[in-house]
Design an enzyme around this catalytic site. Structure first.
Site, PDB file in Angstrom:
ATOM      1  NE  ARG A  80      -4.284  -1.344   0.033  1.00  0.00           N
ATOM      2  CZ  ARG A  80      -4.383  -2.408  -0.762  1.00  0.00           C
ATOM      3  NH1 ARG A  80      -3.399  -2.728  -1.568  1.00  0.00           N
ATOM      4  NH2 ARG A  80      -5.483  -3.142  -0.772  1.00  0.00           N
TER       5      ARG A  80
ATOM      6  CG  ASP B  79       1.817  -2.792  -8.274  1.00  0.00           C
ATOM      7  OD1 ASP B  79       1.807  -2.470  -9.483  1.00  0.00           O
ATOM      8  OD2 ASP B  79       0.865  -3.370  -7.721  1.00  0.00           O
TER       9      ASP B  79
HETATM   10  P1  NAD Z   1      -1.708 -11.133   5.230  1.00  0.00           P
HETATM   11  O1  NAD Z   1      -2.736 -10.638   6.168  1.00  0.00           O
HETATM   12  O2  NAD Z   1      -1.656 -12.576   4.889  1.00  0.00           O
HETATM   13  O3  NAD Z   1      -0.250 -10.698   5.734  1.00  0.00           O
HETATM   14  C1  NAD Z   1       0.036  -9.438   6.265  1.00  0.00           C
HETATM   15  C2  NAD Z   1       1.108  -9.640   7.321  1.00  0.00           C
HETATM   16  O4  NAD Z   1       1.506  -8.344   7.811  1.00  0.00           O
HETATM   17  C3  NAD Z   1       0.608 -10.440   8.538  1.00  0.00           C
HETATM   18  O5  NAD Z   1       1.490 -11.513   8.817  1.00  0.00           O
HETATM   19  C4  NAD Z   1       0.595  -9.411   9.654  1.00  0.00           C
HETATM   20  O6  NAD Z   1       0.898  -9.971  10.933  1.00  0.00           O
HETATM   21  C5  NAD Z   1       1.706  -8.471   9.201  1.00  0.00           C
HETATM   22  N1  NAD Z   1       1.675  -7.190   9.905  1.00  0.00           N
HETATM   23  C6  NAD Z   1       0.630  -6.531  10.455  1.00  0.00           C
HETATM   24  N2  NAD Z   1       1.054  -5.418  11.088  1.00  0.00           N
HETATM   25  C7  NAD Z   1       2.390  -5.387  10.942  1.00  0.00           C
HETATM   26  C8  NAD Z   1       3.402  -4.497  11.394  1.00  0.00           C
HETATM   27  N3  NAD Z   1       3.110  -3.418  12.135  1.00  0.00           N
HETATM   28  N4  NAD Z   1       4.680  -4.763  11.071  1.00  0.00           N
HETATM   29  C9  NAD Z   1       4.990  -5.861  10.334  1.00  0.00           C
HETATM   30  N5  NAD Z   1       4.088  -6.751   9.891  1.00  0.00           N
HETATM   31  C10 NAD Z   1       2.807  -6.512  10.182  1.00  0.00           C
HETATM   32  O7  NAD Z   1      -1.921 -10.244   3.902  1.00  0.00           O
HETATM   33  P2  NAD Z   1      -1.424 -10.588   2.431  1.00  0.00           P
HETATM   34  O8  NAD Z   1      -2.498 -11.305   1.709  1.00  0.00           O
HETATM   35  O9  NAD Z   1      -0.053 -11.154   2.496  1.00  0.00           O
HETATM   36  O10 NAD Z   1      -1.368  -9.106   1.817  1.00  0.00           O
HETATM   37  C11 NAD Z   1      -0.432  -8.145   2.277  1.00  0.00           C
HETATM   38  C12 NAD Z   1      -0.780  -6.796   1.687  1.00  0.00           C
HETATM   39  O11 NAD Z   1      -0.544  -6.804   0.278  1.00  0.00           O
HETATM   40  C13 NAD Z   1      -2.246  -6.392   1.801  1.00  0.00           C
HETATM   41  O12 NAD Z   1      -2.542  -5.820   3.061  1.00  0.00           O
HETATM   42  C14 NAD Z   1      -2.399  -5.380   0.693  1.00  0.00           C
HETATM   43  O13 NAD Z   1      -2.109  -4.099   1.223  1.00  0.00           O
HETATM   44  C15 NAD Z   1      -1.308  -5.760  -0.300  1.00  0.00           C
HETATM   45  N6  NAD Z   1      -1.836  -6.208  -1.586  1.00  0.00           N
HETATM   46  C16 NAD Z   1      -1.437  -5.555  -2.712  1.00  0.00           C
HETATM   47  C17 NAD Z   1      -1.923  -5.949  -3.962  1.00  0.00           C
HETATM   48  C18 NAD Z   1      -1.474  -5.286  -5.255  1.00  0.00           C
HETATM   49  O14 NAD Z   1      -2.085  -5.530  -6.305  1.00  0.00           O
HETATM   50  N7  NAD Z   1      -0.456  -4.458  -5.256  1.00  0.00           N
HETATM   51  C19 NAD Z   1      -2.821  -7.015  -4.044  1.00  0.00           C
HETATM   52  C20 NAD Z   1      -3.182  -7.686  -2.855  1.00  0.00           C
HETATM   53  C21 NAD Z   1      -2.693  -7.275  -1.646  1.00  0.00           C
END
Ligand code: NAD
Length: 340
Positions: free
Chosen positions: A237, A261
């Site tokens: 994000r 991205d």
């Molecule tokens: P997920 O929930 O499986 O993983 C997120 C991880 O971040 C979790 O393990 C969580 O504990 C950790 N986290 C939370 N707070 C944190 C902190 N303060 N410090 C460090 N780690 C922390 O989510 P995911 O499916 O792996 O997706 C991750 C992110 O990718 C989403 O939140 C979204 O913002 C982004 N995303 C981007 C796209 C794109 O097209 N660019 C598409 C899908 C998702």
């Protein structure tokens, strides 16, 4: 059921229509190209369900308009729910469902693509050969093998990204507030505190969600702690990164490569065509002007597999709500846990 689908492109229509048919649902999907915001919310009058994407604006004002017009369900076509004011949605009794996982491979693989493009300067090399210039000056890269990759956020995407980088022979450092067994299971992968990850990583890739605790996790202070000449990748994000601080980091030489991205102010830009007009965001234009920055417009999710999965889960979520079944993908958060 009548569903007002905002921020749609031809591919959204294609995949949602197919899922609606394949799942034997007969929702009346009305597609709007425009973003949902307080000015466009009236388009959804009398639609019990509103379906939105990452750059729609479901703030308090928009949600109040939607609720007053008869909307009961907000179906997000994405995992992140930072675009919706969950506190107000809860107060108004609006149910919110999302697509918690579609293809984590799509995003992880795109992050790797950005790394390869930046390291081996594939964008420049491609143009150079097209121009009949076969010289190699300025295209020098480094072996990924044995370089250290720091993964911030080791959830679904972060862990798959780490597994791919392991395949290149990289050393892996992880930082997460909730460490995962899957990440720990990668041979050699090690959890460390954030300062250690910042100080030792040649490449840092962000895979945590946008929360108050992660807003500008990359800022002037954290950049100061990084290794000189490092590479920063953000496919998560935009607001995880203080863009002005990154620009200063590029100018000082601390950050040698940036692959994005997502962008802090992308709502105004991404998914739109400005090729025939002037972009007024000076920060974005400055960022774009650097040779060592590669930006893609929030396309990491954009694979056939992911779009199929997003459409199927979205239609299934809407079906579950309509049938009064359990909403397995409901977003249930208090104001305190609101994603930013
Ligand atoms: P997920 O929930 O499986 O993983 C997120 C991880 O971040 C979790 O393990 C969580 O504990 C950790 N986290 C939370 N707070 C944190 C902190 N303060 N410090 C460090 N780690 C922390 O989510 P995911 O499916 O792996 O997706 C991750 C992110 O990718 C989403 O939140 C979204 O913002 C982004 N995303 C981007 C796209 C794109 O097209 N660019 C598409 C899908 C998702």
């Amino acid at each position: 059921m009548k569903v007002a689908v905002f921020s749609t492109r031809s591919y959204d229509r294609q995949f949602l229509d197919l899922a609606n048919k394949e799942l034997n649902s007969s929702h009346e999907l009305e597609y709007f190209k425009t973003q949902l915001n307080p000015k466009t919310a009236s388009l959804a009058k009398d639609f019990p369900c509103v379906c939105i994407f990452v750059n729609d604006i479901a703030d308090a004002e928009t949600l109040k308009i939607l609720a007053a017009q008869g909307t009961k369900l907000i179906a997000l076509r994405c995992a992140g729910y930072n675009m919706i004011d969950m506190h107000v949605a809860n107060e108004l009794g609006l149910k919110v469902v999302r697509v918690p996982a579609y293809s984590p491979y799509a995003v992880a693989e795109h992050a790797v693509g950005l790394i390869l493009m930046l390291n081996r300067k594939l964008n420049k090399a491609y143009n150079r050969v097209r121009d009949d210039n076969f010289t190699l000056d300025g295209l020098l890269g480094f072996d990924l093998h044995e370089s250290t990759v720091g993964v911030i956020g080791t959830g679904k995407i972060g862990t798959i990204f780490a597994q791919i980088m392991k395949g290149f022979g990289c050393n892996l450092l992880g930082y997460d507030v909730y460490p995962s067994e899957q990440f720990k299971a990668i041979p050699g992968a090690k959890y460390v505190e954030l300062p250690e990850l910042l100080a030792n990583s040649d490449i840092i890739s962000l895979h945590c969600p946008l929360l108050p605790s992660t807003n500008h996790i990359i800022n002037e202070k954290t950049i100061e702690q990084m290794k000189k000449g490092m590479m920063l990748i953000n496919t998560s994000r935009g607001q995880l990164v203080d863009t002005r601080a990154v620009i200063e980091g590029i100018k000082s030489g601390k950050i040698a490569y940036v692959g994005l991205d997502v962008y802090e102010e992308e709502e105004e830009l991404f998914f739109q065509d400005y090729s025939d007009s002037i972009i007024k965001d000076d920060t974005f234009q400055l960022l774009q002007s650097f040779q060592n920055v590669v930006i893609t417009a929030h396309q990491a999710f954009f694979t056939r597999n992911a779009l199929t999965s997003i459409a199927q889960t979205t239609i299934t979520n809407i079906n579950s709500w309509q049938q009064g079944s359990e909403l397995t993908n409901e977003v249930k958060v208090s104001g305190k846990n609101q994603q930013k």
